[in-house]
Design an enzyme around this catalytic site. Structure first.
Site, PDB file in Angstrom:
ATOM      1  N   HIS A 107     -10.663  -5.017  -2.719  1.00 19.12           N
ATOM      2  CA  HIS A 107      -9.317  -5.305  -2.215  1.00 19.12           C
ATOM      3  C   HIS A 107      -9.389  -5.649  -0.739  1.00 19.12           C
ATOM      4  O   HIS A 107     -10.331  -5.255  -0.047  1.00 19.12           O
ATOM      5  CB  HIS A 107      -8.355  -4.129  -2.442  1.00 19.12           C
ATOM      6  CG  HIS A 107      -8.863  -2.822  -1.925  1.00 19.12           C
ATOM      7  ND1 HIS A 107      -9.783  -2.061  -2.618  1.00 19.12           N
ATOM      8  CD2 HIS A 107      -8.606  -2.157  -0.780  1.00 19.12           C
ATOM      9  CE1 HIS A 107     -10.059  -0.974  -1.925  1.00 19.12           C
ATOM     10  NE2 HIS A 107      -9.370  -1.004  -0.799  1.00 19.12           N
ATOM     11  N   ASP A 158       0.853  -1.194   0.000  1.00 16.42           N
ATOM     12  CA  ASP A 158       0.000   0.000   0.000  1.00 16.42           C
ATOM     13  C   ASP A 158       0.893   1.250   0.000  1.00 16.42           C
ATOM     14  O   ASP A 158       1.891   1.315   0.711  1.00 16.42           O
ATOM     15  CB  ASP A 158      -0.885  -0.024   1.253  1.00 16.42           C
ATOM     16  CG  ASP A 158      -2.028   0.969   1.178  1.00 16.42           C
ATOM     17  OD1 ASP A 158      -3.179   0.539   1.244  1.00 16.42           O
ATOM     18  OD2 ASP A 158      -1.768   2.186   1.078  1.00 16.42           O
ATOM     19  N   HIS A 212      -7.054  -5.442   2.787  1.00 17.33           N
ATOM     20  CA  HIS A 212      -5.864  -4.881   3.436  1.00 17.33           C
ATOM     21  C   HIS A 212      -5.258  -5.944   4.356  1.00 17.33           C
ATOM     22  O   HIS A 212      -5.982  -6.543   5.168  1.00 17.33           O
ATOM     23  CB  HIS A 212      -6.236  -3.695   4.327  1.00 17.33           C
ATOM     24  CG  HIS A 212      -6.793  -2.522   3.593  1.00 17.33           C
ATOM     25  ND1 HIS A 212      -6.034  -1.424   3.264  1.00 17.33           N
ATOM     26  CD2 HIS A 212      -8.038  -2.251   3.141  1.00 17.33           C
ATOM     27  CE1 HIS A 212      -6.801  -0.528   2.649  1.00 17.33           C
ATOM     28  NE2 HIS A 212      -8.020  -1.002   2.556  1.00 17.33           N
ATOM     29  N   GLN A 238     -14.304   2.969   2.101  1.00 16.21           N
ATOM     30  CA  GLN A 238     -13.733   2.538   0.820  1.00 16.21           C
ATOM     31  C   GLN A 238     -13.449   3.761  -0.050  1.00 16.21           C
ATOM     32  O   GLN A 238     -14.311   4.641  -0.193  1.00 16.21           O
ATOM     33  CB  GLN A 238     -14.700   1.588   0.084  1.00 16.21           C
ATOM     34  CG  GLN A 238     -14.096   0.994  -1.181  1.00 16.21           C
ATOM     35  CD  GLN A 238     -15.013  -0.029  -1.865  1.00 16.21           C
ATOM     36  OE1 GLN A 238     -16.184  -0.181  -1.510  1.00 16.21           O
ATOM     37  NE2 GLN A 238     -14.469  -0.724  -2.847  1.00 16.21           N
ATOM     38  N   ASN A 287     -13.011  -2.927   3.170  1.00 14.51           N
ATOM     39  CA  ASN A 287     -14.033  -1.883   3.236  1.00 14.51           C
ATOM     40  C   ASN A 287     -14.966  -1.958   2.035  1.00 14.51           C
ATOM     41  O   ASN A 287     -14.503  -2.117   0.894  1.00 14.51           O
ATOM     42  CB  ASN A 287     -13.356  -0.501   3.257  1.00 14.51           C
ATOM     43  CG  ASN A 287     -12.430  -0.329   4.451  1.00 14.51           C
ATOM     44  OD1 ASN A 287     -12.699  -0.833   5.531  1.00 14.51           O
ATOM     45  ND2 ASN A 287     -11.319   0.376   4.252  1.00 14.51           N
TER      46      ASN A 287
HETATM   47  P1  5GP Z   1      -9.775   1.663   0.806  1.00 14.31           P
HETATM   48  O1  5GP Z   1      -9.858   2.935   1.619  1.00 14.31           O
HETATM   49  O2  5GP Z   1     -10.498   1.783  -0.504  1.00 14.31           O
HETATM   50  O3  5GP Z   1     -10.166   0.433   1.579  1.00 14.31           O
HETATM   51  O4  5GP Z   1      -8.245   1.457   0.518  1.00 14.31           O
HETATM   52  C1  5GP Z   1      -7.577   2.006  -0.561  1.00 14.31           C
HETATM   53  C2  5GP Z   1      -6.095   1.848  -0.267  1.00 14.31           C
HETATM   54  O5  5GP Z   1      -5.394   1.942  -1.483  1.00 14.31           O
HETATM   55  C3  5GP Z   1      -5.521   2.937   0.657  1.00 14.31           C
HETATM   56  O6  5GP Z   1      -4.913   2.290   1.782  1.00 14.31           O
HETATM   57  C4  5GP Z   1      -4.508   3.670  -0.198  1.00 14.31           C
HETATM   58  O7  5GP Z   1      -3.360   4.038   0.518  1.00 14.31           O
HETATM   59  C5  5GP Z   1      -4.189   2.647  -1.278  1.00 14.31           C
HETATM   60  N1  5GP Z   1      -3.849   3.202  -2.572  1.00 14.31           N
HETATM   61  C6  5GP Z   1      -4.563   4.141  -3.265  1.00 14.31           C
HETATM   62  N2  5GP Z   1      -3.983   4.360  -4.471  1.00 14.31           N
HETATM   63  C7  5GP Z   1      -2.903   3.532  -4.535  1.00 14.31           C
HETATM   64  C8  5GP Z   1      -1.920   3.317  -5.544  1.00 14.31           C
HETATM   65  O8  5GP Z   1      -1.897   3.934  -6.618  1.00 14.31           O
HETATM   66  N3  5GP Z   1      -0.965   2.374  -5.279  1.00 14.31           N
HETATM   67  C9  5GP Z   1      -0.941   1.675  -4.089  1.00 14.31           C
HETATM   68  N4  5GP Z   1       0.032   0.769  -3.937  1.00 14.31           N
HETATM   69  N5  5GP Z   1      -1.854   1.876  -3.123  1.00 14.31           N
HETATM   70  C10 5GP Z   1      -2.828   2.790  -3.348  1.00 14.31           C
END
Ligand code: 5GP
Ligand code: ZN
Length: 138
Positions: free
Chosen positions: A101, A32, A103, A95, A88
């Protein structure tokens, strides 16, 4: 199934480079970019499904098995003390990227990642209301 406007589709399929920890026909596991702790990783399916509700059962099964195997392997590699597996669904749940995805967040004794929830109380009224709603919805 792909979504041309989805960044995780591009990362999962290798069109955008990422720090990849594991890859197979169905998934890519990456670090991440905004880690909660050192080693925070994401499991991404290569096909686009916006959230867990839309994910086919076979991929959902494979994803949890992959999560298990990754956290066993990474616990040895990183020497962490525990793991949070977080997933999420929907803006209300935090999310931000609408490609399913999971984590994988390593936890270290005394770390300050500090996510969780305020512990409430299951009232008799809520319990009855929830059970009633579920019964009526099936
Ligand atoms: P969510 O909040 O949707 O559950 O998690 C999205 C996650 O994706 C966040 O922890 C954020 O840091 C990560 N993230 C967003 N854009 C990118 C990216 O371009 N590359 C990587 N490796 N992680 C990303
Ligand atoms: Zn996608």
């Amino acid at each position: 199934m792909r979504d041309d406007n989805c960044i995780f589709c591009k990362i999962a399929n290798g069109e955008i480079p990422s720090a990849t920890l594991y890859e197979d026909d169905d998934f890519r596991v990456i670090l991440d970019l905004g880690p909660a702790t050192k080693g925070h990783a994401l499991i991404l399916p290569k096909e686009h499904y916006p959230n867990l509700y839309e994910l086919p059962d076979d991929l959902a099964g494979k994803a949890i098995v992959l999560a298990k195997n990754m956290i066993k392997k990474l616990t040895k590699a990183l020497g962490c003390d525990g793991y949070n597996v977080v997933q999420n669904n929907g803006e209300a749940a935090g999310q931000t990227v609408f490609h399913f995805h999971m984590h994988l967040i390593p936890r270290y004794n005394g770390d300050d990642a500090g996510f969780g929830w305020k512990v409430g109380e299951l009232t008799e009224e809520d319990k009855a209301d929830i059970l009633d709603k579920i019964e009526k919805s099936v």
